[in-house]
Scaffold this motif. Structure first.
Motif, PDB file in Angstrom:
ATOM      1  N   VAL A   1      -1.967 -69.690  89.748  1.00 40.65           N
ATOM      2  CA  VAL A   1      -1.933 -70.117  88.211  1.00 40.65           C
ATOM      3  C   VAL A   1      -0.400 -70.398  88.010  1.00 40.65           C
ATOM      4  CG1 VAL A   1      -2.477 -70.054  85.587  1.00 40.65           C
ATOM      5  CG2 VAL A   1      -4.138 -69.351  87.424  1.00 40.65           C
ATOM      6  N   ASP A   2      -0.092 -71.533  87.529  1.00 43.57           N
ATOM      7  CA  ASP A   2       1.349 -71.921  87.219  1.00 43.57           C
ATOM      8  C   ASP A   2       1.644 -72.140  85.962  1.00 43.57           C
ATOM      9  OD1 ASP A   2       4.212 -72.127  87.801  1.00 43.57           O
ATOM     10  OD2 ASP A   2       4.011 -74.197  88.008  1.00 43.57           O
ATOM     11  N   VAL A   3       2.022 -71.252  85.279  1.00 38.15           N
ATOM     12  CA  VAL A   3       2.136 -71.385  83.500  1.00 38.15           C
ATOM     13  C   VAL A   3       3.821 -71.704  83.534  1.00 38.15           C
ATOM     14  CG1 VAL A   3       2.446 -69.804  81.575  1.00 38.15           C
ATOM     15  CG2 VAL A   3       1.006 -69.135  83.452  1.00 38.15           C
ATOM     16  N   ARG A   4       3.749 -73.080  82.845  1.00 36.59           N
ATOM     17  CA  ARG A   4       4.922 -73.690  82.382  1.00 36.59           C
ATOM     18  C   ARG A   4       4.776 -74.112  81.052  1.00 36.59           C
ATOM     19  NH1 ARG A   4       7.375 -77.535  87.236  1.00 36.59           N
ATOM     20  NH2 ARG A   4       8.772 -75.867  87.667  1.00 36.59           N
ATOM     21  N   LEU A   5       5.953 -74.127  80.407  1.00 38.27           N
ATOM     22  CA  LEU A   5       5.922 -74.600  78.895  1.00 38.27           C
ATOM     23  C   LEU A   5       6.080 -76.014  78.955  1.00 38.27           C
ATOM     24  CD1 LEU A   5       7.433 -71.862  76.683  1.00 38.27           C
ATOM     25  CD2 LEU A   5       5.122 -72.281  76.855  1.00 38.27           C
ATOM     26  N   ARG A   6       5.366 -76.917  78.145  1.00 36.72           N
ATOM     27  CA  ARG A   6       5.873 -78.278  77.840  1.00 36.72           C
ATOM     28  C   ARG A   6       7.087 -78.418  77.040  1.00 36.72           C
ATOM     29  NH1 ARG A   6       3.506 -79.639  82.546  1.00 36.72           N
ATOM     30  NH2 ARG A   6       1.294 -79.683  82.562  1.00 36.72           N
ATOM     31  N   TRP A   7       7.616 -79.462  76.947  1.00 38.88           N
ATOM     32  CA  TRP A   7       8.775 -79.664  76.078  1.00 38.88           C
ATOM     33  C   TRP A   7       8.103 -79.792  74.688  1.00 38.88           C
ATOM     34  CZ3 TRP A   7       8.596 -83.665  72.944  1.00 38.88           C
ATOM     35  CH2 TRP A   7       7.570 -84.632  73.167  1.00 38.88           C
ATOM     36  N   TRP A   8       7.039 -80.308  74.482  1.00 35.84           N
ATOM     37  CA  TRP A   8       6.704 -80.227  72.844  1.00 35.84           C
ATOM     38  C   TRP A   8       6.170 -79.035  72.504  1.00 35.84           C
ATOM     39  CZ3 TRP A   8       1.496 -78.802  72.962  1.00 35.84           C
ATOM     40  CH2 TRP A   8       0.870 -78.859  74.070  1.00 35.84           C
ATOM     41  N   VAL A   9       5.844 -78.236  73.237  1.00 35.32           N
ATOM     42  CA  VAL A   9       5.643 -76.588  72.873  1.00 35.32           C
ATOM     43  C   VAL A   9       6.738 -75.844  72.091  1.00 35.32           C
ATOM     44  CG1 VAL A   9       4.825 -74.342  73.658  1.00 35.32           C
ATOM     45  CG2 VAL A   9       3.726 -76.298  74.741  1.00 35.32           C
ATOM     46  N   LEU A  10       7.774 -76.212  72.663  1.00 34.68           N
ATOM     47  CA  LEU A  10       9.039 -75.557  71.654  1.00 34.68           C
ATOM     48  C   LEU A  10       9.621 -76.637  70.708  1.00 34.68           C
ATOM     49  CD1 LEU A  10      11.087 -74.297  74.702  1.00 34.68           C
ATOM     50  CD2 LEU A  10       9.727 -72.966  73.035  1.00 34.68           C
ATOM     51  N   ALA A  11       9.289 -77.997  70.991  1.00 38.24           N
ATOM     52  CA  ALA A  11       9.884 -79.028  70.040  1.00 38.24           C
ATOM     53  C   ALA A  11       9.139 -79.080  68.514  1.00 38.24           C
ATOM     54  CB  ALA A  11       9.978 -80.476  70.526  1.00 38.24           C
ATOM     55  N   LEU A  12       7.860 -79.065  68.899  1.00 37.68           N
ATOM     56  CA  LEU A  12       6.968 -79.039  67.603  1.00 37.68           C
ATOM     57  C   LEU A  12       7.339 -77.957  66.505  1.00 37.68           C
ATOM     58  CD1 LEU A  12       3.633 -80.357  68.870  1.00 37.68           C
ATOM     59  CD2 LEU A  12       5.535 -81.692  67.520  1.00 37.68           C
ATOM     60  N   PRO A  13       7.147 -76.732  66.825  1.00 36.72           N
ATOM     61  CA  PRO A  13       7.601 -75.735  65.859  1.00 36.72           C
ATOM     62  C   PRO A  13       9.106 -75.864  65.479  1.00 36.72           C
ATOM     63  CG  PRO A  13       6.658 -74.595  67.781  1.00 36.72           C
ATOM     64  CD  PRO A  13       6.926 -76.044  67.908  1.00 36.72           C
ATOM     65  N   ALA A  14       9.839 -76.318  66.228  1.00 32.72           N
ATOM     66  CA  ALA A  14      11.197 -76.685  65.764  1.00 32.72           C
ATOM     67  C   ALA A  14      11.417 -77.598  64.648  1.00 32.72           C
ATOM     68  CB  ALA A  14      12.255 -76.878  67.116  1.00 32.72           C
ATOM     69  N   LEU A  15      10.782 -78.787  65.117  1.00 33.08           N
ATOM     70  CA  LEU A  15      10.613 -79.723  64.039  1.00 33.08           C
ATOM     71  C   LEU A  15       9.778 -79.440  62.850  1.00 33.08           C
ATOM     72  CD1 LEU A  15      11.109 -82.960  63.775  1.00 33.08           C
ATOM     73  CD2 LEU A  15       9.047 -83.165  64.608  1.00 33.08           C
ATOM     74  N   ALA A  16       9.200 -78.657  62.935  1.00 30.36           N
ATOM     75  CA  ALA A  16       8.060 -78.095  61.660  1.00 30.36           C
ATOM     76  C   ALA A  16       9.092 -77.271  60.693  1.00 30.36           C
ATOM     77  CB  ALA A  16       6.977 -77.518  61.871  1.00 30.36           C
ATOM     78  N   PHE A  17       9.827 -76.441  61.543  1.00 27.72           N
ATOM     79  CA  PHE A  17      10.711 -75.520  60.905  1.00 27.72           C
ATOM     80  C   PHE A  17      11.859 -76.454  60.305  1.00 27.72           C
ATOM     81  CE2 PHE A  17      14.637 -73.266  60.887  1.00 27.72           C
ATOM     82  CZ  PHE A  17      14.563 -71.968  59.884  1.00 27.72           C
ATOM     83  N   ALA A  18      12.491 -77.297  60.702  1.00 28.55           N
ATOM     84  CA  ALA A  18      13.428 -78.187  60.063  1.00 28.55           C
ATOM     85  C   ALA A  18      12.762 -78.832  59.141  1.00 28.55           C
ATOM     86  CB  ALA A  18      13.926 -79.269  61.276  1.00 28.55           C
ATOM     87  N   ALA A  19      11.798 -79.449  59.095  1.00 32.79           N
ATOM     88  CA  ALA A  19      11.273 -80.109  57.823  1.00 32.79           C
ATOM     89  C   ALA A  19      10.833 -79.243  56.941  1.00 32.79           C
ATOM     90  CB  ALA A  19       9.868 -80.739  58.409  1.00 32.79           C
ATOM     91  N   LEU A  20      10.552 -78.006  56.942  1.00 32.84           N
ATOM     92  CA  LEU A  20      10.141 -77.198  55.833  1.00 32.84           C
ATOM     93  C   LEU A  20      11.539 -76.775  55.124  1.00 32.84           C
ATOM     94  CD1 LEU A  20       7.445 -75.238  57.200  1.00 32.84           C
ATOM     95  CD2 LEU A  20       7.199 -76.861  55.522  1.00 32.84           C
TER      96      LEU A  20
END
Length: 68
Positions: free
Chosen positions: A17-36
């Motif tokens: 099993v190869d566990v890798r984070l996709r780019w959007w896994v980090l980008a979406l919370p950062a975008l939501a934080f910036a919007a709030l």
């Protein structure tokens, strides 16, 4: 007499099993934080703040305290 333990000839694997984070896994919370954060810093842009003057005043006071 103690029981024997069986050892494996090679170390155990995770089953490939190869566990890798996709780019959007980090980008979406950062975008939501910036919007709030933008809504908190500029409450006049928020549509919900226009209906409740007490909440608008509270957010404006918080913004004034943060900018000092």
């Amino acid at each position: 007499m103690p029981a024997r333990t069986h050892t494996r000839p090679h170390p155990a694997t995770t089953g490939g099993v190869d566990v890798r984070l996709r780019w959007w896994v980090l980008a979406l919370p950062a975008l939501a934080f910036a919007a709030l954060l933008a809504l908190i810093l500029n409450p006049s842009d928020a549509n919900a703040a226009a209906g409740d003057p007490a909440m608008t005043q509270l957010l404006q006071r918080a913004q004034e305290l943060l900018t000092r």
